[in-house]
Scaffold this motif. Structure first.
Motif, short mmCIF file in Angstrom:
data_model
loop_
_atom_site.label_atom_id
_atom_site.label_comp_id
_atom_site.label_asym_id
_atom_site.label_seq_id
_atom_site.Cartn_x
_atom_site.Cartn_y
_atom_site.Cartn_z
N SER A 129 -1.98 -7.80 -0.24
CA SER A 129 -1.45 -6.46 0.01
C SER A 129 -0.78 -6.42 1.37
CB SER A 129 -2.55 -5.40 -0.04
OG SER A 129 -2.00 -4.12 0.18
N VAL A 130 0.27 -5.65 1.47
CA VAL A 130 0.97 -5.44 2.73
C VAL A 130 1.14 -3.95 2.96
CG1 VAL A 130 2.20 -7.65 2.59
CG2 VAL A 130 3.26 -5.60 1.67
N GLY A 131 1.28 -3.59 4.22
CA GLY A 131 1.48 -2.19 4.56
C GLY A 131 2.26 -2.05 5.86
N GLY A 132 2.74 -0.84 6.09
CA GLY A 132 3.57 -0.58 7.25
C GLY A 132 2.82 -0.45 8.56
N VAL A 133 1.52 -0.19 8.50
CA VAL A 133 0.71 -0.04 9.71
C VAL A 133 -0.62 -0.75 9.49
CG1 VAL A 133 1.76 2.15 10.42
CG2 VAL A 133 -0.24 2.19 8.94
N PRO A 134 -1.32 -1.13 10.56
CA PRO A 134 -2.58 -1.86 10.40
C PRO A 134 -3.63 -1.14 9.56
CG PRO A 134 -1.83 -2.01 12.66
CD PRO A 134 -0.92 -1.04 11.97
N SER A 135 -3.68 0.16 9.61
CA SER A 135 -4.67 0.92 8.83
C SER A 135 -3.99 1.66 7.69
CB SER A 135 -5.40 1.90 9.74
OG SER A 135 -6.10 1.22 10.74
N GLY A 136 -3.12 0.95 6.97
CA GLY A 136 -2.32 1.58 5.93
C GLY A 136 -2.92 1.57 4.55
N GLY A 137 -4.16 1.11 4.41
CA GLY A 137 -4.80 1.13 3.10
C GLY A 137 -4.76 -0.20 2.37
N GLN A 138 -4.35 -1.27 3.07
CA GLN A 138 -4.25 -2.56 2.41
C GLN A 138 -5.60 -3.03 1.85
OE1 GLN A 138 -2.94 -1.56 5.25
NE2 GLN A 138 -1.32 -2.88 6.01
N GLU A 139 -6.68 -2.75 2.57
CA GLU A 139 -8.00 -3.16 2.08
C GLU A 139 -8.34 -2.47 0.76
OE1 GLU A 139 -7.42 -1.84 5.08
OE2 GLU A 139 -7.75 -3.48 6.48
N LYS A 140 -7.99 -1.22 0.64
CA LYS A 140 -8.23 -0.47 -0.61
C LYS A 140 -7.41 -1.05 -1.75
CE LYS A 140 -9.17 3.33 -3.18
NZ LYS A 140 -8.30 3.16 -4.31
N VAL A 141 -6.18 -1.43 -1.46
CA VAL A 141 -5.34 -2.05 -2.50
C VAL A 141 -5.98 -3.35 -2.98
CG1 VAL A 141 -3.09 -3.12 -2.97
CG2 VAL A 141 -3.22 -0.98 -1.66
N ILE A 142 -6.47 -4.16 -2.04
CA ILE A 142 -7.13 -5.42 -2.41
C ILE A 142 -8.36 -5.12 -3.28
CG2 ILE A 142 -8.44 -7.41 -1.52
CD1 ILE A 142 -5.47 -7.71 -0.97
N ILE A 143 -9.14 -4.12 -2.90
CA ILE A 143 -10.32 -3.74 -3.68
C ILE A 143 -9.92 -3.31 -5.08
CG2 ILE A 143 -12.15 -1.99 -3.88
CD1 ILE A 143 -12.35 -2.15 -0.77
N ASP A 144 -8.85 -2.55 -5.21
CA ASP A 144 -8.40 -2.09 -6.53
C ASP A 144 -7.93 -3.27 -7.39
OD1 ASP A 144 -8.96 0.52 -5.85
OD2 ASP A 144 -6.88 1.05 -5.39
N ILE A 145 -7.21 -4.21 -6.79
CA ILE A 145 -6.77 -5.39 -7.55
C ILE A 145 -7.97 -6.24 -7.93
CG2 ILE A 145 -5.38 -7.50 -7.48
CD1 ILE A 145 -3.42 -5.99 -5.62
N HIS A 146 -8.93 -6.39 -7.00
CA HIS A 146 -10.15 -7.14 -7.32
C HIS A 146 -10.91 -6.47 -8.46
CE1 HIS A 146 -10.69 -9.53 -3.30
NE2 HIS A 146 -9.64 -9.92 -4.00
N SER A 153 0.86 -1.18 0.00
CA SER A 153 0.00 0.00 0.00
C SER A 153 0.89 1.23 0.00
CB SER A 153 -0.89 0.00 1.25
OG SER A 153 -1.62 1.20 1.30
N TYR A 154 0.79 2.02 -1.04
CA TYR A 154 1.53 3.28 -1.15
C TYR A 154 0.49 4.40 -1.12
CZ TYR A 154 6.10 1.30 -2.31
OH TYR A 154 7.32 0.64 -2.25
N PHE A 155 0.43 5.11 -0.03
CA PHE A 155 -0.54 6.19 0.15
C PHE A 155 -1.96 5.70 -0.12
CE2 PHE A 155 3.43 8.41 -0.29
CZ PHE A 155 3.34 9.37 0.71
N GLY A 156 -2.27 4.50 0.39
CA GLY A 156 -3.62 3.96 0.30
C GLY A 156 -4.00 3.39 -1.05
N SER A 157 -3.03 3.13 -1.90
CA SER A 157 -3.33 2.57 -3.21
C SER A 157 -2.21 1.62 -3.63
CB SER A 157 -3.48 3.70 -4.23
OG SER A 157 -3.96 3.19 -5.47
N MET A 158 -2.41 0.93 -4.75
CA MET A 158 -1.37 0.06 -5.29
C MET A 158 -0.22 0.91 -5.83
SD MET A 158 -2.97 -1.18 -8.93
CE MET A 158 -4.63 -1.38 -8.36
N THR A 159 0.88 0.28 -6.13
CA THR A 159 2.03 1.00 -6.66
C THR A 159 1.73 1.53 -8.06
OG1 THR A 159 3.01 -1.01 -7.57
CG2 THR A 159 3.67 -0.36 -5.32
#
Length: 185
Positions: free
Chosen positions: A144-161, A92-98
């Motif tokens: 998706s992986v991120g540096g903190v628990p609320s780092g936007g990983q869910e949003k990345v998963i949604i974008d990939i889905h 997760s880079y700023f709440g989104s995929m790379t």
């Protein structure tokens, strides 16, 4: 012999860093797939790949899927098309995929072309024409992986889905939470 044919799973690591957490997680998913037997895996790292964003020029639509941008995208897309299933991971880079992974997804437009191209490509002519979807019905999972628990990983998963669904792929869910909530008395 069909039994000798291996299922091919491609792991795509969207991180610009080699050896990071995304690569480790996609690698673990590929190892789990391999442990099922009769599965061949390959990992592609976006780190070091030369992938330019789509220019929206529509060249691919008028030239049977040929993109006029020359970079590493065509080789990666060919691997995606040849695979039976995909595991795509991104930090997760700023709440989104790379950005590189997003650029690759946008360049997939060249895959989804008309089955029977026509000279006249205006909307009224092409609106009911069949489109070729080479990723259709491939099984696909997101990581998706991120540096903190609320780092936007869910949003990345949604974008990939969303990418999977736009390409008419079969999305793998985790299933774990629902299964652990079932209690049989």
């Amino acid at each position: 012999n069909e039994r000798d044919m291996k299922v091919r799973i491609l792991g795509l690591v969207g991180s610009p860093r080699k050896g990071g957490n995304t690569e480790v997680m996609v690698g673990a998913a590929l190892e789990a797939a391999k442990s099922l037997g009769n599965v061949q895996t390959e990992m592609v790292l976006m780190a070091g790949q030369n992938v330019h964003p789509c220019k929206g020029c529509s060249h691919c639509w008028f030239h049977q899927g040929v993109c006029k941008i020359e970079d590493d995208t065509n080789e990666i897309l060919q691997k995606m098309v040849e695979a039976d299933g995909l595991i795509i991971g991104s930090p997760s880079y700023f709440g989104s995929m790379t950005a590189t992974l997003k650029a690759l997804f946008e360049r997939c437009l060249r895959l989804n072309i008309l089955k029977n191209p026509t000279e006249n490509m205006d909307y009224e002519t092409i609106k009911n024409k069949e489109v070729f979807f080479p990723l259709r019905n491939k099984v696909a999972g997101a990581i998706s992986v991120g540096g903190v628990p609320s780092g936007g990983q869910e949003k990345v998963i949604i974008d990939i889905h969303a990418f999977f669904l736009l390409n008419d792929m079969i999305v793998v869910s985790d299933g774990g939470i629902r299964l652990s909530l079932i209690h049989i008395s």
